[in-house]
Design a protein around this motif. Structure first.
Motif, short mmCIF file in Angstrom:
data_model
loop_
_atom_site.label_atom_id
_atom_site.label_comp_id
_atom_site.label_asym_id
_atom_site.label_seq_id
_atom_site.Cartn_x
_atom_site.Cartn_y
_atom_site.Cartn_z
N GLY A 50 0.75 -1.16 0.03
CA GLY A 50 0.04 -0.16 0.18
C GLY A 50 0.84 1.24 -0.19
O GLY A 50 1.85 1.31 -0.70
N GLY A 51 0.47 2.09 0.85
CA GLY A 51 1.09 3.37 0.98
C GLY A 51 2.34 3.20 2.01
O GLY A 51 2.80 4.55 2.41
N ARG A 52 2.53 2.49 2.58
CA ARG A 52 3.50 2.26 3.65
C ARG A 52 5.07 2.78 3.23
O ARG A 52 5.44 2.25 2.22
CB ARG A 52 3.19 0.97 4.26
CG ARG A 52 2.05 0.62 5.03
CD ARG A 52 1.90 -0.69 5.94
NE ARG A 52 1.94 -1.58 4.85
CZ ARG A 52 2.00 -2.99 5.36
NH1 ARG A 52 2.18 -3.14 6.79
NH2 ARG A 52 2.01 -4.03 4.81
N ALA A 53 5.64 3.27 4.36
CA ALA A 53 6.87 3.32 4.08
C ALA A 53 7.78 2.03 4.36
O ALA A 53 7.23 1.21 5.26
CB ALA A 53 7.63 4.47 4.98
N VAL A 54 9.01 1.92 3.89
CA VAL A 54 9.79 0.74 4.34
C VAL A 54 11.02 1.15 4.86
O VAL A 54 11.77 2.14 4.53
CB VAL A 54 10.43 -0.16 3.12
CG1 VAL A 54 11.53 -1.08 3.53
CG2 VAL A 54 9.13 -0.44 1.87
N LEU A 55 11.29 0.66 6.09
CA LEU A 55 12.45 1.34 7.15
C LEU A 55 13.49 0.53 7.16
O LEU A 55 13.52 -0.73 7.09
CB LEU A 55 11.83 1.65 8.46
CG LEU A 55 10.32 2.46 8.47
CD1 LEU A 55 9.93 2.44 10.06
CD2 LEU A 55 10.55 3.75 7.77
N ASP A 56 14.79 0.86 7.38
CA ASP A 56 15.73 0.35 7.70
C ASP A 56 15.94 -0.18 9.46
O ASP A 56 15.42 1.03 10.05
CB ASP A 56 17.11 0.95 7.33
CG ASP A 56 18.36 0.32 7.94
OD1 ASP A 56 18.61 -0.71 7.69
OD2 ASP A 56 19.10 1.20 8.57
N VAL A 57 16.19 -1.28 9.67
CA VAL A 57 16.31 -1.69 11.14
C VAL A 57 17.40 -0.93 11.75
O VAL A 57 16.97 -0.76 13.16
CB VAL A 57 16.30 -3.33 11.39
CG1 VAL A 57 17.75 -3.78 10.86
CG2 VAL A 57 15.84 -3.77 12.39
N GLN A 58 18.40 -0.66 11.50
CA GLN A 58 19.31 -0.14 12.20
C GLN A 58 19.07 1.32 12.78
O GLN A 58 19.26 1.50 13.88
CB GLN A 58 20.76 0.05 11.22
CG GLN A 58 21.45 -1.17 11.06
CD GLN A 58 22.86 -0.80 10.54
OE1 GLN A 58 23.20 0.33 10.38
NE2 GLN A 58 23.51 -1.92 10.25
N GLN A 59 18.47 2.07 12.09
CA GLN A 59 18.08 3.55 12.53
C GLN A 59 16.57 3.88 12.22
O GLN A 59 16.12 4.73 12.91
CB GLN A 59 19.07 4.59 11.83
CG GLN A 59 20.62 4.54 12.40
CD GLN A 59 21.17 5.94 12.02
OE1 GLN A 59 20.94 6.35 11.00
NE2 GLN A 59 21.67 6.45 13.31
N GLY A 60 15.81 2.87 11.64
CA GLY A 60 14.28 3.19 11.66
C GLY A 60 14.15 4.18 10.78
O GLY A 60 12.97 4.95 10.65
N MET A 61 14.94 4.59 9.69
CA MET A 61 14.68 5.42 8.69
C MET A 61 14.21 5.09 7.30
O MET A 61 14.70 3.97 6.97
CB MET A 61 16.06 6.55 8.51
CG MET A 61 16.35 7.02 9.69
SD MET A 61 15.34 8.21 10.00
CE MET A 61 16.25 9.05 11.61
N PRO A 62 13.32 5.68 6.57
CA PRO A 62 12.84 5.25 5.25
C PRO A 62 13.98 5.14 4.29
O PRO A 62 14.96 5.71 4.43
CB PRO A 62 11.83 6.16 4.90
CG PRO A 62 11.53 7.12 6.17
CD PRO A 62 12.61 6.86 7.00
N VAL A 63 13.82 3.89 3.50
CA VAL A 63 14.56 3.96 2.39
C VAL A 63 14.09 4.07 0.85
O VAL A 63 12.69 4.17 1.02
CB VAL A 63 15.13 2.41 2.39
CG1 VAL A 63 16.12 2.19 3.56
CG2 VAL A 63 14.12 1.39 2.11
#
Length: 293
Positions: free
Chosen positions: A274-287
């Motif tokens: 859907g419209g969700r962001a994908v986050l990196d687990v190390q810092q929780g930031m969107p990629v």
């Protein structure tokens, strides 16, 4: 774009192929910690979305401040440090600009957005933590509203941006000028001891329950010395997906070159992206996400 921004940072830490600090195999304390770290990241991101009014139609990835040109030798070190420390001041009046604009994605989609004033954009540039004892601030003498290309959680887009002219240098600064901001504050971490591999980008369709992520890993498969195989798990919320990459190495204690290669892994989601962001687990930031449909 370069430097830091009010939204997101993508951290692409290389991990030695020897596997130091990387989750390996099913279960274990490290995997439990990674899942907790993912849940914490979702909590921070969900709160950031609520603070921004609940919408995440435009979520830039990476630094929102850019630099056009290179610092001159005579004052380059001072100017670089001043920028990193958030010491940018206004010398005189600045153009008013417009209050509304639009973001345009490469597939033709558009999104109307509110545009920050030049002074508000500078204030966001200065909202950083840095030490610049004794360095002279950068002085902005003029501003013009333009556009800049930036990766987002829905692919590359062109967005309103301010371009700033500086005193005593030919370098100009740019700043994405879209409001409101989704402000995610990453936790402190030790880059020398990563808990898990950092994903660098993702690819998938908004209607699909499969997502492919790219990261830096071993150049060889797990069937070869110093090689590794990878699988991925997802921890999800209504606003985002955190992807955890798990490594299965050929063997422990192998003496391997510290060389990485681009690898991918596909993860199954509980619900379509859907419209969700994908986050990196190390810092929780969107990629950055490439949308395939």
């Amino acid at each position: 774009m370069a430097r830091r921004g009010w939204l997101v940072w993508v951290v692409t830490a290389l991990t030695a192929v020897s596997g130091c600090g990387v989750i390996g195999g099913p279960g274990g304390d490290d995997q439990d910690r990674a899942h907790q770290q993912a849940r914490d990241a979702l909590t921070r991101y969900d709160q950031a979305v609520r603070d921004a009014g609940g919408a995440q139609s435009f979520v830039p990835v990476g630094d929102l401040t850019g630099q056009l040109g290179d610092w001159e030798l005579a004052n380059g070190d001072n100017n670089k440090q001043a920028l990193l420390a958030g010491r940018v001041v206004v010398d005189g009046e600045l153009a008013a600009g417009q209050t509304t604009g639009q973001v345009v994605w490469e597939d033709g989609r558009t999104q109307p957005v509110a545009v920050l004033s030049a002074r508000d954009a500078i204030a966001q540039m200065n909202a950083v933590v840095g030490d610049c004892s004794g360095c002279a601030p950068l002085q902005v003498t003029a501003a013009r509203l333009t556009t800049a290309r930036i990766p987002t959680t829905r692919g590359p887009a062109t967005a309103p941006a301010w371009e700033f002219t500086l005193k005593d240098t030919a370098v100009r600064l740019t700043r994405i000028a879209v409001a409101p901001a989704i402000v995610v504050t990453p936790p402190s971490w030790d880059p020398d001891q990563p808990l898990a591999l950092s994903i660098e980008s993702a690819t998938g369709a908004t209607t699909s329950q499969q997502l492919t992520v790219a990261f830096t890993g071993s150049p060889e498969p797990g069937s070869k010395p110093c090689g590794a195989d990878y699988r991925a798990e997802a921890v999800e919320s209504a606003n985002a997906v955190v992807v955890i990459v798990i490594e299965k190495r050929h063997g422990f204690g192998e003496s391997c070159a510290d060389v990485g290669a681009r690898r991918t892994a596909t993860v199954d989601l509980a619900q379509p992206l859907g419209g969700r962001a994908v986050l990196d687990v190390q810092q929780g930031m969107p990629v950055a996400l490439t949308v395939t449909g």
